[in-house]
Scaffold this active site. Sequence first.
Site, PDB file in Angstrom:
ATOM      1  CG  ASP A  33      50.953 -60.741 -34.059  1.00 20.26           C
ATOM      2  OD1 ASP A  33      50.527 -60.848 -35.205  1.00 20.26           O
ATOM      3  OD2 ASP A  33      52.193 -61.219 -33.717  1.00 20.26           O
ATOM      4  CB  ILE A  34      52.164 -64.456 -30.219  1.00 18.96           C
ATOM      5  CG1 ILE A  34      52.557 -64.905 -28.799  1.00 18.96           C
ATOM      6  CG2 ILE A  34      52.741 -65.089 -31.359  1.00 18.96           C
ATOM      7  CD1 ILE A  34      52.124 -66.430 -28.694  1.00 18.96           C
ATOM      8  CG  HIS A 103      45.188 -62.897 -39.868  1.00 19.64           C
ATOM      9  ND1 HIS A 103      45.235 -64.403 -40.337  1.00 19.64           N
ATOM     10  CD2 HIS A 103      46.502 -62.366 -39.832  1.00 19.64           C
ATOM     11  CE1 HIS A 103      46.457 -64.411 -40.579  1.00 19.64           C
ATOM     12  NE2 HIS A 103      47.176 -63.595 -40.348  1.00 19.64           N
ATOM     13  CG  HIS A 105      48.822 -58.516 -39.627  1.00 21.34           C
ATOM     14  ND1 HIS A 105      49.730 -58.945 -38.860  1.00 21.34           N
ATOM     15  CD2 HIS A 105      48.698 -59.431 -40.517  1.00 21.34           C
ATOM     16  CE1 HIS A 105      49.934 -60.461 -39.037  1.00 21.34           C
ATOM     17  NE2 HIS A 105      49.155 -60.761 -40.244  1.00 21.34           N
TER      18      HIS A 105
HETATM   19  P1  DGP Z   1      50.256 -63.780 -40.888  1.00 27.10           P
HETATM   20  O1  DGP Z   1      51.713 -64.255 -41.017  1.00 27.10           O
HETATM   21  O2  DGP Z   1      49.879 -62.947 -41.777  1.00 27.10           O
HETATM   22  O3  DGP Z   1      49.426 -65.190 -41.210  1.00 27.10           O
HETATM   23  O4  DGP Z   1      50.176 -63.653 -39.548  1.00 27.10           O
HETATM   24  C1  DGP Z   1      49.906 -64.553 -38.278  1.00 27.10           C
HETATM   25  C2  DGP Z   1      50.159 -63.802 -37.140  1.00 27.10           C
HETATM   26  O5  DGP Z   1      49.838 -64.359 -35.903  1.00 27.10           O
HETATM   27  C3  DGP Z   1      51.729 -63.555 -36.903  1.00 27.10           C
HETATM   28  O6  DGP Z   1      52.258 -61.947 -36.986  1.00 27.10           O
HETATM   29  C4  DGP Z   1      51.881 -64.147 -35.317  1.00 27.10           C
HETATM   30  C5  DGP Z   1      50.556 -64.355 -34.976  1.00 27.10           C
HETATM   31  N1  DGP Z   1      50.472 -65.470 -34.265  1.00 27.10           N
HETATM   32  C6  DGP Z   1      50.762 -66.837 -34.385  1.00 27.10           C
HETATM   33  N2  DGP Z   1      50.535 -67.535 -33.299  1.00 27.10           N
HETATM   34  C7  DGP Z   1      49.818 -67.027 -32.582  1.00 27.10           C
HETATM   35  C8  DGP Z   1      49.242 -67.114 -31.310  1.00 27.10           C
HETATM   36  O7  DGP Z   1      49.232 -68.267 -30.779  1.00 27.10           O
HETATM   37  N3  DGP Z   1      48.640 -66.203 -30.521  1.00 27.10           N
HETATM   38  C9  DGP Z   1      48.662 -64.963 -31.040  1.00 27.10           C
HETATM   39  N4  DGP Z   1      48.194 -64.033 -30.223  1.00 27.10           N
HETATM   40  N5  DGP Z   1      49.147 -64.641 -32.354  1.00 27.10           N
HETATM   41  C10 DGP Z   1      49.826 -65.592 -32.970  1.00 27.10           C
END
Ligand code: DGP
Length: 117
Positions: A33-34, A103, A105
């Site tokens: 996660d970013i 997704h 987590h």
């Molecule tokens: P949610 O809020 O449950 O939809 O989680 C989305 C997650 O995705 C959040 O924890 C941050 C992550 N995220 C958003 N943009 C990116 C990205 O460009 N790359 C990665 N690796 N994670 C991302």
Amino acid sequence: MDAKDGCIFCQILAGTRPARMVYEGDELVAFEDIRPQAPTHLLIVPRRHLPSLREAVEEDEAVLGRMLTVASRLARERKIESQGYRLVINNGSWAGQSVDHLHIHLLGGRAFHWPPG
Ligand code: DGP
């Protein structure tokens, strides 16, 4: 569902957006996660674009099950299994879903509270 224009997870799956991949399988991938909320924070993502669990149908049952077994395997590999870890699927705005591509987590490496905020 095919890759959706503008979906950042579809872009990661297509290789047009960078991500730190930790697992790549036929049906799903996992990457860091970013914005990590714990020492381990991985996202387990089906290749097929499903906006959320709400759109899942019977034909998705195999991949949904696989997402859990991959989560378990990654938790073991990350050595967060014995202390415990948390799996989260946010569905819709009140749950805090911000990326409309299903997704899980996988969070671990620290203690979590219950009920969640
Ligand atoms: P949610 O809020 O449950 O939809 O989680 C989305 C997650 O995705 C959040 O924890 C941050 C992550 N995220 C958003 N943009 C990116 C990205 O460009 N790359 C990665 N690796 N994670 C991302």
